[in-house]
Design a protein around this motif. Structure first.
Motif, PDB file in Angstrom:
ATOM      1  N   THR A 190       0.854  -1.192   0.000  1.00  0.00           N
ATOM      2  CA  THR A 190       0.000   0.000   0.000  1.00  0.00           C
ATOM      3  C   THR A 190       0.887   1.238   0.000  1.00  0.00           C
ATOM      4  O   THR A 190       2.038   1.197   0.393  1.00  0.00           O
ATOM      5  CB  THR A 190      -0.943   0.006   1.217  1.00  0.00           C
ATOM      6  OG1 THR A 190      -0.172  -0.043   2.405  1.00  0.00           O
ATOM      7  CG2 THR A 190      -1.895  -1.169   1.173  1.00  0.00           C
ATOM      8  N   THR A 191       0.320   2.341  -0.449  1.00  0.00           N
ATOM      9  CA  THR A 191       1.173   3.489  -0.764  1.00  0.00           C
ATOM     10  C   THR A 191       0.589   4.800  -0.268  1.00  0.00           C
ATOM     11  O   THR A 191       0.280   5.679  -1.063  1.00  0.00           O
ATOM     12  CB  THR A 191       1.360   3.572  -2.281  1.00  0.00           C
ATOM     13  OG1 THR A 191       0.063   3.642  -2.875  1.00  0.00           O
ATOM     14  CG2 THR A 191       2.092   2.394  -2.841  1.00  0.00           C
ATOM     15  N   PHE A 192       0.460   4.945   1.027  1.00  0.00           N
ATOM     16  CA  PHE A 192      -0.113   6.174   1.549  1.00  0.00           C
ATOM     17  C   PHE A 192       0.738   7.382   1.185  1.00  0.00           C
ATOM     18  O   PHE A 192       0.207   8.437   0.835  1.00  0.00           O
ATOM     19  CB  PHE A 192      -0.304   6.081   3.066  1.00  0.00           C
ATOM     20  CG  PHE A 192      -1.142   7.187   3.618  1.00  0.00           C
ATOM     21  CD1 PHE A 192      -2.500   7.227   3.383  1.00  0.00           C
ATOM     22  CD2 PHE A 192      -0.563   8.202   4.354  1.00  0.00           C
ATOM     23  CE1 PHE A 192      -3.286   8.255   3.875  1.00  0.00           C
ATOM     24  CE2 PHE A 192      -1.341   9.230   4.860  1.00  0.00           C
ATOM     25  CZ  PHE A 192      -2.698   9.256   4.618  1.00  0.00           C
ATOM     26  N   SER A 193       2.049   7.228   1.252  1.00  0.00           N
ATOM     27  CA  SER A 193       2.905   8.364   0.905  1.00  0.00           C
ATOM     28  C   SER A 193       2.770   8.719  -0.567  1.00  0.00           C
ATOM     29  O   SER A 193       2.719   9.897  -0.928  1.00  0.00           O
ATOM     30  CB  SER A 193       4.363   8.061   1.252  1.00  0.00           C
ATOM     31  OG  SER A 193       4.805   6.901   0.575  1.00  0.00           O
ATOM     32  N   THR A 194       2.680   7.741  -1.413  1.00  0.00           N
ATOM     33  CA  THR A 194       2.486   8.004  -2.841  1.00  0.00           C
ATOM     34  C   THR A 194       1.127   8.644  -3.069  1.00  0.00           C
ATOM     35  O   THR A 194       0.987   9.552  -3.903  1.00  0.00           O
ATOM     36  CB  THR A 194       2.607   6.699  -3.649  1.00  0.00           C
ATOM     37  OG1 THR A 194       3.869   6.103  -3.371  1.00  0.00           O
ATOM     38  CG2 THR A 194       2.491   6.957  -5.136  1.00  0.00           C
ATOM     39  N   LEU A 195       0.133   8.203  -2.341  1.00  0.00           N
ATOM     40  CA  LEU A 195      -1.200   8.799  -2.431  1.00  0.00           C
ATOM     41  C   LEU A 195      -1.121  10.298  -2.190  1.00  0.00           C
ATOM     42  O   LEU A 195      -1.680  11.098  -2.947  1.00  0.00           O
ATOM     43  CB  LEU A 195      -2.128   8.148  -1.391  1.00  0.00           C
ATOM     44  CG  LEU A 195      -3.433   8.885  -1.119  1.00  0.00           C
ATOM     45  CD1 LEU A 195      -4.556   8.251  -1.902  1.00  0.00           C
ATOM     46  CD2 LEU A 195      -3.740   8.889   0.351  1.00  0.00           C
ATOM     47  N   ASN A 196      -0.423  10.690  -1.142  1.00  0.00           N
ATOM     48  CA  ASN A 196      -0.336  12.109  -0.813  1.00  0.00           C
ATOM     49  C   ASN A 196       0.444  12.899  -1.860  1.00  0.00           C
ATOM     50  O   ASN A 196       0.065  14.019  -2.197  1.00  0.00           O
ATOM     51  CB  ASN A 196       0.268  12.294   0.576  1.00  0.00           C
ATOM     52  CG  ASN A 196      -0.702  11.870   1.652  1.00  0.00           C
ATOM     53  OD1 ASN A 196      -1.886  12.135   1.544  1.00  0.00           O
ATOM     54  ND2 ASN A 196      -0.214  11.203   2.664  1.00  0.00           N
ATOM     55  N   VAL A 197       1.498  12.327  -2.378  1.00  0.00           N
ATOM     56  CA  VAL A 197       2.249  13.002  -3.443  1.00  0.00           C
ATOM     57  C   VAL A 197       1.372  13.160  -4.679  1.00  0.00           C
ATOM     58  O   VAL A 197       1.355  14.223  -5.311  1.00  0.00           O
ATOM     59  CB  VAL A 197       3.547  12.232  -3.771  1.00  0.00           C
ATOM     60  CG1 VAL A 197       4.206  12.775  -5.021  1.00  0.00           C
ATOM     61  CG2 VAL A 197       4.518  12.308  -2.599  1.00  0.00           C
ATOM     62  N   ASP A 198       0.639  12.124  -5.038  1.00  0.00           N
ATOM     63  CA  ASP A 198      -0.274  12.207  -6.186  1.00  0.00           C
ATOM     64  C   ASP A 198      -1.315  13.304  -5.964  1.00  0.00           C
ATOM     65  O   ASP A 198      -1.638  14.063  -6.890  1.00  0.00           O
ATOM     66  CB  ASP A 198      -0.976  10.872  -6.421  1.00  0.00           C
ATOM     67  CG  ASP A 198      -0.056   9.803  -6.974  1.00  0.00           C
ATOM     68  OD1 ASP A 198      -0.407   8.613  -6.831  1.00  0.00           O
ATOM     69  OD2 ASP A 198       0.989  10.145  -7.555  1.00  0.00           O
ATOM     70  N   LEU A 199      -1.844  13.394  -4.745  1.00  0.00           N
ATOM     71  CA  LEU A 199      -2.833  14.434  -4.438  1.00  0.00           C
ATOM     72  C   LEU A 199      -2.232  15.831  -4.557  1.00  0.00           C
ATOM     73  O   LEU A 199      -2.860  16.737  -5.109  1.00  0.00           O
ATOM     74  CB  LEU A 199      -3.414  14.227  -3.039  1.00  0.00           C
ATOM     75  CG  LEU A 199      -4.485  13.160  -2.917  1.00  0.00           C
ATOM     76  CD1 LEU A 199      -4.843  12.925  -1.450  1.00  0.00           C
ATOM     77  CD2 LEU A 199      -5.722  13.549  -3.702  1.00  0.00           C
ATOM     78  N   VAL A 200      -1.042  16.013  -4.052  1.00  0.00           N
ATOM     79  CA  VAL A 200      -0.386  17.317  -4.143  1.00  0.00           C
ATOM     80  C   VAL A 200      -0.183  17.709  -5.605  1.00  0.00           C
ATOM     81  O   VAL A 200      -0.424  18.857  -5.989  1.00  0.00           O
ATOM     82  CB  VAL A 200       0.953  17.322  -3.373  1.00  0.00           C
ATOM     83  CG1 VAL A 200       1.765  18.569  -3.686  1.00  0.00           C
ATOM     84  CG2 VAL A 200       0.699  17.221  -1.875  1.00  0.00           C
ATOM     85  N   LYS A 201       0.228  16.761  -6.439  1.00  0.00           N
ATOM     86  CA  LYS A 201       0.413  17.051  -7.866  1.00  0.00           C
ATOM     87  C   LYS A 201      -0.904  17.487  -8.504  1.00  0.00           C
ATOM     88  O   LYS A 201      -0.933  18.432  -9.304  1.00  0.00           O
ATOM     89  CB  LYS A 201       0.963  15.826  -8.599  1.00  0.00           C
ATOM     90  CG  LYS A 201       2.400  15.513  -8.282  1.00  0.00           C
ATOM     91  CD  LYS A 201       2.822  14.249  -9.018  1.00  0.00           C
ATOM     92  CE  LYS A 201       4.208  13.808  -8.651  1.00  0.00           C
ATOM     93  NZ  LYS A 201       4.556  12.523  -9.294  1.00  0.00           N
ATOM     94  N   LEU A 202      -1.989  16.790  -8.171  1.00  0.00           N
ATOM     95  CA  LEU A 202      -3.302  17.159  -8.711  1.00  0.00           C
ATOM     96  C   LEU A 202      -3.746  18.535  -8.221  1.00  0.00           C
ATOM     97  O   LEU A 202      -4.315  19.324  -8.984  1.00  0.00           O
ATOM     98  CB  LEU A 202      -4.343  16.096  -8.338  1.00  0.00           C
ATOM     99  CG  LEU A 202      -4.169  14.727  -8.987  1.00  0.00           C
ATOM    100  CD1 LEU A 202      -5.100  13.707  -8.348  1.00  0.00           C
ATOM    101  CD2 LEU A 202      -4.391  14.800 -10.488  1.00  0.00           C
TER     102      LEU A 202
END
Length: 116
Positions: free
Chosen positions: A70-82
């Protein structure tokens, strides 16, 4: 010492599995691969807990594999990019899909795990 080895081996297989999912999923505006591993991971972790898995298998599967898969940190980075790209509709869809989908998926895994 065996616990550290089991977590490390689980983490290795979880990270490689996440990488495989990312390679298989098409890239789009919505981070589908990250969403997929987080929803699937929520279900699987719920199932593991529902089954009452403990000890060494828990260390390998829940702590190691699921922790890396699972990738909570990646989730947050993806959200910041969006957010930076001002893609507000996709931000909303992604947040709702991830959190609500993850909650329902974890609950389903827990329920099914307890039934079996």
């Amino acid at each position: 010492m065996i616990g550290f080895v089991l977590v490390a081996l689980g983490g290795l297989t979880g990270a490689l599995s996440r990488f495989g999912v990312q390679k298989l999923m098409p890239h789009s505006v919505l981070p589908v691969a990250t969403l997929t591993v987080n929803i699937l991971g929520s279900f699987l972790l719920g199932w593991i807990v529902g089954q009452g898995i403990q000890g060494n298998l828990y260390l390998f599967a829940a702590t190691g594999f699921m922790g890396a898969f699972t990738t909570f940190s990646t989730l947050n980075v993806d959200l910041v990019k969006l957010i930076i790209n001002k893609d507000n509709k996709t931000v909303l869809v992604y947040v709702i899909s991830t959190y609500i989908g993850g909650l329902f998926s974890a609950a389903a895994g827990l329920f099914i795990g307890r039934l079996l």
